[in-house]
Motif scaffolding. Structure first.
Motif, PDB file in Angstrom:
ATOM      1  N   ALA A 198      28.920  35.750  17.479  1.00  0.00           N
ATOM      2  CA  ALA A 198      28.831  37.181  17.205  1.00  0.00           C
ATOM      3  C   ALA A 198      27.386  37.659  17.266  1.00  0.00           C
ATOM      4  CB  ALA A 198      29.444  37.486  15.838  1.00  0.00           C
ATOM      5  N   ALA A 199      26.469  36.850  16.733  1.00  0.00           N
ATOM      6  CA  ALA A 199      25.047  37.223  16.748  1.00  0.00           C
ATOM      7  C   ALA A 199      24.503  37.251  18.163  1.00  0.00           C
ATOM      8  CB  ALA A 199      24.247  36.236  15.884  1.00  0.00           C
ATOM      9  N   GLU A 200      24.939  36.311  18.975  1.00  0.00           N
ATOM     10  CA  GLU A 200      24.459  36.250  20.369  1.00  0.00           C
ATOM     11  C   GLU A 200      24.956  37.426  21.196  1.00  0.00           C
ATOM     12  OE1 GLU A 200      25.884  32.487  21.651  1.00  0.00           O
ATOM     13  OE2 GLU A 200      24.227  31.340  20.751  1.00  0.00           O
ATOM     14  N   ASN A 201      26.102  37.991  20.812  1.00  0.00           N
ATOM     15  CA  ASN A 201      26.710  39.051  21.625  1.00  0.00           C
ATOM     16  C   ASN A 201      26.749  40.408  20.921  1.00  0.00           C
ATOM     17  OD1 ASN A 201      28.080  37.666  24.202  1.00  0.00           O
ATOM     18  ND2 ASN A 201      28.267  36.274  22.446  1.00  0.00           N
ATOM     19  N   ASN A 202      25.978  40.533  19.809  1.00  0.00           N
ATOM     20  CA  ASN A 202      25.899  41.803  19.079  1.00  0.00           C
ATOM     21  C   ASN A 202      27.272  42.324  18.657  1.00  0.00           C
ATOM     22  OD1 ASN A 202      23.052  41.978  19.352  1.00  0.00           O
ATOM     23  ND2 ASN A 202      23.311  42.742  21.455  1.00  0.00           N
ATOM     24  N   VAL A 203      28.131  41.431  18.167  1.00  0.00           N
ATOM     25  CA  VAL A 203      29.470  41.816  17.721  1.00  0.00           C
ATOM     26  C   VAL A 203      29.433  42.128  16.230  1.00  0.00           C
ATOM     27  CG1 VAL A 203      31.860  41.042  17.442  1.00  0.00           C
ATOM     28  CG2 VAL A 203      30.590  40.478  19.526  1.00  0.00           C
ATOM     29  N   ASP A 204      29.993  43.276  15.849  1.00  0.00           N
ATOM     30  CA  ASP A 204      30.070  43.678  14.432  1.00  0.00           C
ATOM     31  C   ASP A 204      31.242  42.939  13.794  1.00  0.00           C
ATOM     32  OD1 ASP A 204      30.116  44.832  11.983  1.00  0.00           O
ATOM     33  OD2 ASP A 204      30.271  46.907  12.698  1.00  0.00           O
ATOM     34  N   LYS A 242      31.404  46.864  19.890  1.00  0.00           N
ATOM     35  CA  LYS A 242      30.197  46.078  19.649  1.00  0.00           C
ATOM     36  C   LYS A 242      29.218  46.883  18.813  1.00  0.00           C
ATOM     37  CE  LYS A 242      30.326  43.357  23.915  1.00  0.00           C
ATOM     38  NZ  LYS A 242      29.583  42.953  25.117  1.00  0.00           N
ATOM     39  N   ALA A 243      28.437  46.178  18.070  1.00  0.00           N
ATOM     40  CA  ALA A 243      27.387  46.856  17.310  1.00  0.00           C
ATOM     41  C   ALA A 243      26.296  47.319  18.243  1.00  0.00           C
ATOM     42  CB  ALA A 243      26.822  45.898  16.258  1.00  0.00           C
ATOM     43  N   SER A 244      25.551  48.305  17.791  1.00  0.00           N
ATOM     44  CA  SER A 244      24.447  48.788  18.616  1.00  0.00           C
ATOM     45  C   SER A 244      23.437  47.681  18.783  1.00  0.00           C
ATOM     46  CB  SER A 244      23.779  49.991  17.932  1.00  0.00           C
ATOM     47  OG  SER A 244      24.708  51.023  17.755  1.00  0.00           O
ATOM     48  N   PRO A 245      22.954  47.498  19.998  1.00  0.00           N
ATOM     49  CA  PRO A 245      22.006  46.412  20.207  1.00  0.00           C
ATOM     50  C   PRO A 245      20.759  46.581  19.362  1.00  0.00           C
ATOM     51  CG  PRO A 245      22.414  47.668  22.238  1.00  0.00           C
ATOM     52  CD  PRO A 245      23.231  48.280  21.167  1.00  0.00           C
ATOM     53  N   ALA A 246      20.296  45.496  18.830  1.00  0.00           N
ATOM     54  CA  ALA A 246      19.088  45.537  18.008  1.00  0.00           C
ATOM     55  C   ALA A 246      17.865  45.681  18.901  1.00  0.00           C
ATOM     56  CB  ALA A 246      18.989  44.239  17.196  1.00  0.00           C
TER      57      ALA A 246
END
Length: 409
Positions: free
Chosen positions: A126-132, A159-163
């Motif tokens: 999830a962290a690698e793909n910006n998944v909420d 998906k979460a907004s990209p950091a």
């Protein structure tokens, strides 16, 4: 039945070669006469074709390996056909892998993320793909989020907004300097070795002169279209005039047409002139044989063929063997003046350059003329300065009065 693919028989002057590129790999279907591999020698690149139809079974050598004449390079299974991709098996394997991963994930110790229990593998994905993760529905034991759930969310869910990108991941800062290291090709190594050898073993000097190209340019302009029509599309260039002028000058100054072999001087009763050709693989010098008997059209046609074959990597070793004199034309790249390096064992080389309009004094008046600087590098061990200068003056006089080339005066 297996058929061996062997390296070609190298000429005596070529001891070995390097495997440059494999065009076919084990399992690939090959056709008769289809190129399988390229071998780079210190002079040319040799293409090795398949003698039969079939499937390439195995490589006996790898790229960059050094091979000898007629060494076995690969084997081909004659008459075989390449295996079709096993899509169904691959799909089954993928499904099994996914199932195994899901099982493993469910057994891993979950971590608390917000109000959800999340498998470590799922959290990492999830962290690698910006998944909420708050938007992912868990299907594992007790509602925990598995890696499979995150994979489904990547395909279908929000998906979460990209950091914001971290400074370390930003584009290279202005002024960053990159380096790339690649091995020198065998041909480039040989070129370098021969050029250094020429400077270390010969007493090399260079004499300069300049030639008024207006007479040749006027003659070319007058007969250009008729020449091309008469000789089946062969274009009239400048190189043929220089080859004919050099041929006549070589007959008058046999020392310039000679070569040094140890402590012996070898005088050649013929004129074989090499013409330097720039190719993607490096500088090559194919040779025009018996230029005294060649016509202008014959010279232009052969040079044109050398250029095309050079770009396609088709110049053979036999095309570059021998030669009693060399002409190189840096003018095609814009060079106004240069010092050409000898092509051993030859004792002289002529350098052509860019045609540049310059003010010249002619019959007491200043006129604009298309001028070219000529450079003759020569081995002073063999050629005296007087002969070198007179040789270059002879070429100048023949080019400034082209009729003298035909009349041999």
């Amino acid at each position: 039945m297996s058929t061996e693919i062997k390296a070609p028989a190298f000429p005596e002057s070529v001891a070995e070669g390097t495997v440059a590129t494999w065009h076919k790999h084990p399992g690939d279907a090959v056709s008769r006469d289809e190129i399988i591999v390229e071998i780079e020698t210190d002079k040319v690149v040799l293409e090795v074709p398949s003698p039969v139809d079939g499937v390439l079974k195995e490589h006996k050598v790898n790229e960059d390996d050094v091979v000898e004449s007629e060494q076995v390079l690969a084997t081909v299974e004659e008459g075989a056909t390449a295996d079709a991709p096993k899509a169904d098996a691959s799909a089954d394997e993928s499904a099994s892998d996914a199932k195994a991963e899901a099982t493993e994930s469910s057994d891993e110790e979950a971590v608390q993320v917000g109000d959800k229990l999340v498998a470590p593998a799922a959290k990492k994905l999830a962290a690698e793909n910006n998944v909420d993760l708050s938007q992912v529905q868990g299907t594992g034991k007790g509602g925990r989020v598995l890696k499979e759930d995150v994979q489904n969310a990547i395909k279908n869910g929000p998906k979460a907004s990209p950091a914001p990108a971290a400074p370390a991941a930003a584009a290279p800062v202005a002024g960053a300097r990159e380096e790339k290291r690649v091995p020198m090709s065998r041909m480039r190594q040989t070129i370098a070795k021969r050029l250094v050898q020429a400077q270390q073993t010969a007493a090399m000097l260079t004499t300069y002169n300049e030639v008024d190209m207006k007479p040749v340019m006027d003659l070319r302009k007058q007969y250009k279209e008729l020449f091309e029509k008469t000789h089946n599309g062969t274009r009239l260039g400048f190189m043929s005039f220089f080859v004919k002028a050099a041929t006549e000058a070589l007959k008058r100054f046999p020392d310039v047409n000679a070569s040094i072999d140890g402590t012996d001087i070898v005088y050649h009763g013929y004129q074989d002139i090499g013409v330097a050709v720039s190719t993607p693989r490096g500088l090559m010098v194919p040779v025009l044989r018996d230029t005294d008997s060649l016509t202008l059209a014959g010279i232009e046609s052969t040079i044109s063929d050398f250029g095309k074959r050079g770009r396609d990597g088709k110049i053979g070793i036999e095309d570059m063997q021998g030669g009693t004199f060399t002409i190189t034309n840096g003018g095609v790249f814009g060079s106004l003046m240069s010092t050409p390096i000898l092509n051993p064992p030859q004792t002289a080389i002529l350098g052509m350059h860019k045609i540049q309009e310059r003010p010249m004094a002619v019959n007491g008046e200043v006129v604009i003329r298309p001028m070219m600087y000529l450079a003759l590098s020569y081995d002073h061990r063999m050629i005296d300065g007087k002969d070198a200068v007179q040789f270059l003056v002879t070429i100048k006089e023949l080019l400034e009065d082209p009729a003298r080339i035909l009349l041999e005066v």
